[in-house]
Design a protein around this motif. Structure first.
Motif, PDB file in Angstrom:
ATOM      1  N   THR A   2      32.022  26.898  37.597  1.00 29.15           N
ATOM      2  CA  THR A   2      31.583  28.115  38.274  1.00 29.15           C
ATOM      3  C   THR A   2      32.261  29.339  37.671  1.00 29.15           C
ATOM      4  OG1 THR A   2      33.315  27.922  39.934  1.00 29.15           O
ATOM      5  CG2 THR A   2      31.209  26.894  40.457  1.00 29.15           C
ATOM      6  N   GLU A   3      31.534  30.400  37.726  1.00 29.48           N
ATOM      7  CA  GLU A   3      32.033  31.686  37.210  1.00 29.48           C
ATOM      8  C   GLU A   3      33.176  32.182  38.109  1.00 29.48           C
ATOM      9  OE1 GLU A   3      32.150  34.968  34.662  1.00 29.48           O
ATOM     10  OE2 GLU A   3      31.011  33.123  34.436  1.00 29.48           O
ATOM     11  N   PRO A   4      34.277  32.678  37.530  1.00 28.40           N
ATOM     12  CA  PRO A   4      35.371  33.208  38.353  1.00 28.40           C
ATOM     13  C   PRO A   4      34.905  34.403  39.193  1.00 28.40           C
ATOM     14  CG  PRO A   4      35.991  33.169  36.019  1.00 28.40           C
ATOM     15  CD  PRO A   4      34.542  32.792  36.108  1.00 28.40           C
ATOM     16  N   ARG A   5      35.491  34.572  40.333  1.00 27.98           N
ATOM     17  CA  ARG A   5      35.229  35.756  41.155  1.00 27.98           C
ATOM     18  C   ARG A   5      36.174  36.856  40.672  1.00 27.98           C
ATOM     19  NH1 ARG A   5      36.544  34.933  46.938  1.00 27.98           N
ATOM     20  NH2 ARG A   5      35.979  37.122  47.021  1.00 27.98           N
ATOM     21  N   TRP A   6      35.746  37.632  39.701  1.00 33.78           N
ATOM     22  CA  TRP A   6      36.585  38.682  39.138  1.00 33.78           C
ATOM     23  C   TRP A   6      36.874  39.745  40.187  1.00 33.78           C
ATOM     24  CZ3 TRP A   6      38.687  37.017  34.978  1.00 33.78           C
ATOM     25  CH2 TRP A   6      37.986  36.177  34.113  1.00 33.78           C
ATOM     26  N   LEU A   7      37.995  40.405  40.026  1.00 35.43           N
ATOM     27  CA  LEU A   7      38.347  41.506  40.925  1.00 35.43           C
ATOM     28  C   LEU A   7      37.452  42.695  40.625  1.00 35.43           C
ATOM     29  CD1 LEU A   7      42.265  41.387  40.760  1.00 35.43           C
ATOM     30  CD2 LEU A   7      40.733  40.223  42.370  1.00 35.43           C
ATOM     31  N   ASP A   8      37.014  43.373  41.674  1.00 32.72           N
ATOM     32  CA  ASP A   8      36.263  44.599  41.429  1.00 32.72           C
ATOM     33  C   ASP A   8      37.270  45.711  41.103  1.00 32.72           C
ATOM     34  OD1 ASP A   8      37.214  45.823  43.854  1.00 32.72           O
ATOM     35  OD2 ASP A   8      35.477  45.076  44.972  1.00 32.72           O
ATOM     36  N   GLU A   9      36.769  46.878  40.807  1.00 29.57           N
ATOM     37  CA  GLU A   9      37.637  47.981  40.366  1.00 29.57           C
ATOM     38  C   GLU A   9      38.711  48.321  41.407  1.00 29.57           C
ATOM     39  OE1 GLU A   9      37.113  52.680  39.276  1.00 29.57           O
ATOM     40  OE2 GLU A   9      35.467  51.318  38.759  1.00 29.57           O
ATOM     41  N   THR A  10      38.333  48.391  42.661  1.00 25.69           N
ATOM     42  CA  THR A  10      39.296  48.719  43.721  1.00 25.69           C
ATOM     43  C   THR A  10      40.321  47.607  43.885  1.00 25.69           C
ATOM     44  OG1 THR A  10      37.651  50.051  44.868  1.00 25.69           O
ATOM     45  CG2 THR A  10      39.536  49.313  46.159  1.00 25.69           C
ATOM     46  N   GLU A  11      39.860  46.361  43.902  1.00 24.24           N
ATOM     47  CA  GLU A  11      40.786  45.229  44.037  1.00 24.24           C
ATOM     48  C   GLU A  11      41.775  45.186  42.870  1.00 24.24           C
ATOM     49  OE1 GLU A  11      37.909  42.051  46.388  1.00 24.24           O
ATOM     50  OE2 GLU A  11      37.765  42.240  44.196  1.00 24.24           O
ATOM     51  N   ALA A  12      41.291  45.416  41.666  1.00 21.81           N
ATOM     52  CA  ALA A  12      42.166  45.411  40.488  1.00 21.81           C
ATOM     53  C   ALA A  12      43.198  46.534  40.582  1.00 21.81           C
ATOM     54  CB  ALA A  12      41.336  45.547  39.213  1.00 21.81           C
ATOM     55  N   ARG A  13      42.780  47.698  41.018  1.00 18.32           N
ATOM     56  CA  ARG A  13      43.697  48.839  41.168  1.00 18.32           C
ATOM     57  C   ARG A  13      44.760  48.533  42.217  1.00 18.32           C
ATOM     58  NH1 ARG A  13      40.223  52.447  42.574  1.00 18.32           N
ATOM     59  NH2 ARG A  13      40.731  52.414  44.775  1.00 18.32           N
ATOM     60  N   VAL A  14      44.354  47.971  43.358  1.00 20.03           N
ATOM     61  CA  VAL A  14      45.299  47.631  44.424  1.00 20.03           C
ATOM     62  C   VAL A  14      46.263  46.546  43.953  1.00 20.03           C
ATOM     63  CG1 VAL A  14      45.508  46.579  46.720  1.00 20.03           C
ATOM     64  CG2 VAL A  14      43.825  48.381  46.320  1.00 20.03           C
ATOM     65  N   TRP A  15      45.753  45.541  43.267  1.00 18.27           N
ATOM     66  CA  TRP A  15      46.604  44.457  42.794  1.00 18.27           C
ATOM     67  C   TRP A  15      47.653  44.975  41.799  1.00 18.27           C
ATOM     68  CZ3 TRP A  15      48.560  40.245  44.251  1.00 18.27           C
ATOM     69  CH2 TRP A  15      49.171  39.372  43.356  1.00 18.27           C
ATOM     70  N   ARG A  16      47.217  45.822  40.871  1.00 17.46           N
ATOM     71  CA  ARG A  16      48.168  46.385  39.893  1.00 17.46           C
ATOM     72  C   ARG A  16      49.185  47.282  40.580  1.00 17.46           C
ATOM     73  NH1 ARG A  16      43.270  47.219  36.581  1.00 17.46           N
ATOM     74  NH2 ARG A  16      43.121  45.370  35.276  1.00 17.46           N
ATOM     75  N   ALA A  17      48.742  48.053  41.554  1.00 14.48           N
ATOM     76  CA  ALA A  17      49.678  48.910  42.297  1.00 14.48           C
ATOM     77  C   ALA A  17      50.699  48.051  43.038  1.00 14.48           C
ATOM     78  CB  ALA A  17      48.929  49.816  43.272  1.00 14.48           C
TER      79      ALA A  17
END
Length: 154
Positions: A2-17
């Protein structure tokens, strides 16, 4: 597969923060603790549970669990702290293979001297940036994330 559930732009920004805050806050508090008290983050991690234990005494195994450390790391850190007079090792009265760690008077004085400045730094760099409502929301959110983690966290 199955294809990974990639982080969307907001999720990626929050995770990096989150990763940046965790790294930078930990480094800032660690440097400030050492500057203000001469204690390392590792010293503090062991002195706190010892200072809260009855008679300042814990089994080494229990201290390792409270600090979430491997046995070898705990042993090396205790050795360093013993050399500075902060703790002493004692035999376990109920288990000859077990060891006890006791906070010394110097260790208690060190944690009591360090705690006010450390708490002030936590307040300055973390809580003062948030409103009471945000703190309560963050409490709820962090507990939800923790509750979703595996129980064996080790």
């Amino acid at each position: 597969m199955t294809e990974p559930r990639w982080l969307d732009e907001t999720e990626a920004r929050v995770w990096r923060a989150y990763l940046d805050v965790r790294r930078d806050l930990s480094g800032t508090l660690s440097r400030r603790l050492t500057r203000d008290s001469g204690l390392t983050e590792a010293d503090y991690a062991l002195l706190v549970p010892l200072s809260e234990a009855p008679d300042g005494l814990l089994r080494a195994r229990e201290l390792s669990v409270k600090a979430d450390w491997e046995r070898s790391r705990l042993s090396h850190q205790i050795t360093r702290m013993e050399k500075r007079g902060l703790v002493v090792r004692e035999e376990c009265p109920t288990d000859a293979r077990g060891a006890m760690v006791r906070l010394t008077a110097s260790g208690r004085a060190a944690i009591e001297a360090a705690a006010p400045a450390h708490v002030a730094a936590v307040r300055t760099y973390f809580f003062d940036a948030l409103s009471r409502e945000e703190i309560e929301l963050l409490d709820t959110l962090l507990r939800r994330v923790l509750d979703g983690l595996p129980q064996d966290r080790g």
